[in-house]
Write a protein that holds these residues in place. Structure first.
Motif, PDB file in Angstrom:
ATOM      1  N   LYS A 211       0.846  -1.194   0.000  1.00 20.53           N
ATOM      2  CA  LYS A 211       0.000   0.000   0.000  1.00 20.53           C
ATOM      3  C   LYS A 211       0.877   1.239   0.000  1.00 20.53           C
ATOM      4  N   LEU A 212       0.608   2.155  -0.943  1.00 19.14           N
ATOM      5  CA  LEU A 212       1.331   3.412  -1.025  1.00 19.14           C
ATOM      6  C   LEU A 212       0.405   4.571  -0.697  1.00 19.14           C
ATOM      7  N   ASP A 213       0.976   5.638  -0.138  1.00 22.03           N
ATOM      8  CA  ASP A 213       0.190   6.843   0.111  1.00 22.03           C
ATOM      9  C   ASP A 213      -0.229   7.486  -1.216  1.00 22.03           C
ATOM     10  N   TRP A 214       0.687   7.468  -2.159  1.00 20.51           N
ATOM     11  CA  TRP A 214       0.400   8.001  -3.504  1.00 20.51           C
ATOM     12  C   TRP A 214       1.095   7.094  -4.498  1.00 20.51           C
ATOM     13  N   ASP A 215       0.322   6.434  -5.342  1.00 24.53           N
ATOM     14  CA  ASP A 215       0.847   5.399  -6.228  1.00 24.53           C
ATOM     15  C   ASP A 215       0.976   5.918  -7.658  1.00 24.53           C
ATOM     16  N   PRO A 216       2.201   6.075  -8.168  1.00 24.97           N
ATOM     17  CA  PRO A 216       2.398   6.581  -9.535  1.00 24.97           C
ATOM     18  C   PRO A 216       1.963   5.596 -10.620  1.00 24.97           C
ATOM     19  N   ARG A 217       1.661   4.360 -10.234  1.00 24.54           N
ATOM     20  CA  ARG A 217       1.239   3.357 -11.221  1.00 24.54           C
ATOM     21  C   ARG A 217      -0.231   3.503 -11.591  1.00 24.54           C
ATOM     22  N   ILE A 218      -0.978   4.299 -10.805  1.00 26.67           N
ATOM     23  CA  ILE A 218      -2.406   4.473 -11.056  1.00 26.67           C
ATOM     24  C   ILE A 218      -2.620   5.388 -12.243  1.00 26.67           C
ATOM     25  N   ILE A 219      -3.551   5.004 -13.108  1.00 22.14           N
ATOM     26  CA  ILE A 219      -3.817   5.750 -14.342  1.00 22.14           C
ATOM     27  C   ILE A 219      -4.197   7.194 -14.025  1.00 22.14           C
ATOM     28  N   GLY A 220      -3.462   8.126 -14.632  1.00 27.04           N
ATOM     29  CA  GLY A 220      -3.737   9.551 -14.439  1.00 27.04           C
ATOM     30  C   GLY A 220      -2.906  10.191 -13.356  1.00 27.04           C
ATOM     31  N   ASN A 221      -2.251   9.378 -12.513  1.00 30.63           N
ATOM     32  CA  ASN A 221      -1.398   9.941 -11.470  1.00 30.63           C
ATOM     33  C   ASN A 221      -0.057  10.361 -12.059  1.00 30.63           C
ATOM     34  N   GLU A 222       0.320  11.596 -11.847  1.00 31.10           N
ATOM     35  CA  GLU A 222       1.617  12.072 -12.318  1.00 31.10           C
ATOM     36  C   GLU A 222       2.063  13.267 -11.491  1.00 31.10           C
ATOM     37  N   ILE A 223       3.371  13.472 -11.473  1.00 26.60           N
ATOM     38  CA  ILE A 223       3.937  14.602 -10.741  1.00 26.60           C
ATOM     39  C   ILE A 223       4.238  15.712 -11.738  1.00 26.60           C
ATOM     40  N   LEU A 224       3.616  16.857 -11.546  1.00 26.45           N
ATOM     41  CA  LEU A 224       3.788  18.000 -12.437  1.00 26.45           C
ATOM     42  C   LEU A 224       5.161  18.648 -12.211  1.00 26.45           C
ATOM     43  N   PRO A 225       5.632  19.463 -13.164  1.00 29.13           N
ATOM     44  CA  PRO A 225       6.952  20.115 -13.037  1.00 29.13           C
ATOM     45  C   PRO A 225       7.128  20.885 -11.743  1.00 29.13           C
ATOM     46  N   ASP A 226       6.052  21.444 -11.193  1.00 25.87           N
ATOM     47  CA  ASP A 226       6.178  22.209  -9.947  1.00 25.87           C
ATOM     48  C   ASP A 226       6.114  21.326  -8.704  1.00 25.87           C
ATOM     49  N   GLY A 227       6.064  19.997  -8.904  1.00 24.79           N
ATOM     50  CA  GLY A 227       6.048  19.058  -7.785  1.00 24.79           C
ATOM     51  C   GLY A 227       4.669  18.667  -7.316  1.00 24.79           C
ATOM     52  N   THR A 228       3.639  19.283  -7.892  1.00 24.55           N
ATOM     53  CA  THR A 228       2.270  18.959  -7.512  1.00 24.55           C
ATOM     54  C   THR A 228       1.902  17.549  -7.987  1.00 24.55           C
ATOM     55  N   LYS A 229       1.254  16.794  -7.126  1.00 23.44           N
ATOM     56  CA  LYS A 229       0.823  15.440  -7.477  1.00 23.44           C
ATOM     57  C   LYS A 229      -0.602  15.486  -8.029  1.00 23.44           C
ATOM     58  N   GLN A 230      -0.753  15.065  -9.259  1.00 22.33           N
ATOM     59  CA  GLN A 230      -2.049  15.106  -9.942  1.00 22.33           C
ATOM     60  C   GLN A 230      -2.656  13.709 -10.013  1.00 22.33           C
ATOM     61  N   THR A 231      -3.961  13.630  -9.837  1.00 22.65           N
ATOM     62  CA  THR A 231      -4.659  12.352  -9.949  1.00 22.65           C
ATOM     63  C   THR A 231      -5.602  12.382 -11.142  1.00 22.65           C
TER      64      THR A 231
END
Length: 481
Positions: free
Chosen positions: A354-374
């Motif tokens: 279990k991850l707090d924020w999983d980058p493998r989930i569709i649509g999850n990405e880290i924007l250039p400013d470091g913001t985590k998008q879902t």
């Protein structure tokens, strides 16, 4: 002839009666205070009194609310009483509205009945438990008992027997399987040698014999045979059977009588009811799943081309493997990336992932400013929409709606003995630990504890309770693990 102890819910029929009396008294007092009439003098309230009695009884049986009633402390008893009263009130009120008869009843009377039922029900339960414990009601002696003990464990076994009141018997003497200079065990006199135990029994007042010694001993087998001839009841302690947390019963397999021990069991009627609920729920859930798939398919494919349904090999009841269906909420390379993300796993012993924020989930990405998008993947997981295809597994009888969550193969391979207990029943879409904390629980041992508790305490009523709690949890938007 041996009188067997009462088993099942009927063991506490006295508490059923006490609660029914409390409920009827609550309705009577409410009517007298509000309308100055006795409940059975008004036709509609006479019918309501019958409905109350039936609903209260069915709930006590289904939810097994009197289980371990004598062992509950005052606070646990208060919570159990309040839950019982609220359920009786809710179902009875639902009955009134279903028959469109709400205008015939006073809301003041209904709510006052609920209040009185909680107060009177709690007080009478506590009072009745006090009476039982003080005057030892229902603890009548079955008679006298002779105990045959293994010398090495005699002190420990005798202490356990005495501490637990010996099942209603009075212990009059002990016999050891080996010669000893001891005159007594925990204050109980040693009255004979194992070789001449039968001669002692035939001349003394002995109603039963408790044996805690190896059956391979020919003297033990001879004693059991002689007791059978004399009509003396024999209680044979089978080692490692009937321990705390297990249930034992006699049945026949291939024409032979066996003592079966298991963590819990379901009667044929209970199994049929559970499967019936699974089929009805599976049909409804599968229909909803098809609608979700149609809605989610284009949104998922737009971001991550590939199949909409994701299948993964999971471990089912007692180690049986099956393919579990989910709506794909992760990118196609999610399994390959799992190892590189293992350091971020919230479950420290790695028994689950279990991850707090999983980058493998569709649509999850880290924007250039470091913001985590879902994106769409996080949305369907948060709403538990990805879980709905598991209703296909329910229809295939690979899963149940309520059960324990099936582990992945790599998780299963790490299991120790006590971890495997959670797989003693058919895996479920939801379960006790999911509604007790869901994603907030990060200790796998706590998951095992809750799953094992579900199995040992299982009843149809518990399943229904978990289903209602699951609906509340999902509506609040707390995602499943």
């Amino acid at each position: 002839m041996y009188r067997r102890n009462i088993q099942g819910w009927s063991k506490h029929i006295d508490f059923f009666i006490v609660d029914e009396i409390a409920l009827q008294l609550a309705l009577f007092l409410s009517l007298m205070l509000i309308q100055h009439k006795a409940s059975y003098a008004v036709p509609q309230y006479r019918g309501l009194a019958i409905v109350y009695a039936l609903v209260d009884f069915v709930l006590m049986v289904m939810f097994d609310t009197m289980h371990k009633v004598l062992k509950r402390n005052w606070f646990d008893e208060l919570l159990q009483t309040l839950e019982q009263c609220m359920l009786v009130f809710a179902l009875s009120t639902a009955y009134i509205f279903a028959w469109q008869a709400s205008a015939a009843y006073s809301r003041q009377v209904l709510f006052l009945t609920l209040t009185f039922h909680a107060i009177i029900g709690y007080v009478t339960r506590i009072f009745w438990k006090h009476i039982i414990n003080r005057y030892k009601i229902f603890n009548g002696q079955k008679g006298t008992m002779l105990v045959v003990l293994h010398t090495a464990t005699a002190e420990e076994t005798m202490k356990r027997l005495l501490d637990n009141s010996s099942g209603g018997y009075k212990i009059i003497g002990a016999i050891l399987n080996e010669h000893s200079e001891k005159k007594d065990i925990q204050g109980i006199p040693i009255v004979a040698e194992l070789e001449n135990a039968s001669d002692y029994i035939v001349k003394e007042w002995v109603d039963a014999v408790y044996i805690d010694s190896a059956p391979t001993d020919t003297r033990v087998r001879k004693l059991m045979m002689n007791c059978n001839i004399m009509g003396i009841t024999v209680h044979y302690h089978v080692i490692a059977i009937g321990k705390e947390g297990s249930k034992s019963f006699i049945e026949k397999i291939a024409g032979t009588t066996v003592l079966t021990s298991t963590i819990n069991y379901a009667t044929p009627a209970q199994s049929w009811i559970k499967r019936f609920i699974d089929i009805i729920g599976g049909l409804i859930g599968s229909t909803i799943a098809l609608g979700i798939i149609i809605w989610a398919a284009p949104k998922i494919k737009k971001v991550s081309p590939g199949p909409i349904l994701y299948t993964q090999e999971r471990i089912g009841r007692n180690g049986k493997r099956f393919k579990m269906y989910k709506i794909r909420s992760m990118y196609m390379n999610a399994d390959e990336r799992k190892n590189e993300l293992m350091k971020q796993n919230r479950i420290k012993d790695s028994m689950m992932f279990k991850l707090d924020w999983d980058p493998r989930i569709i649509g999850n990405e880290i924007l250039p400013d470091g913001t985590k998008q879902t994106g769409i993947g996080e949305y369907i997981r948060k709403k538990s929409l990805d879980e709905f295809p598991q209703f296909f597994n329910v229809l295939l009888s690979q899963m149940s709606i309520v059960g324990t969550r099936p582990p992945t193969v790599d998780e299963w391979e790490k299991y120790k003995f006590h971890h495997r207990a959670r797989m003693a029943c058919k895996p479920g879409i939801t379960g006790l630990w999911q509604v007790s904390g869901r994603s907030e629980i990060t200790n796998f041992e706590e998951v095992v504890k809750l799953d094992t508790q579900y199995i040992t305490d299982w009843s149809i009523g518990l399943d229904i309770k978990i289903l209602f709690k699951t609906i509340i949890v999902v509506l609040k938007g707390k995602g499943a693990m």
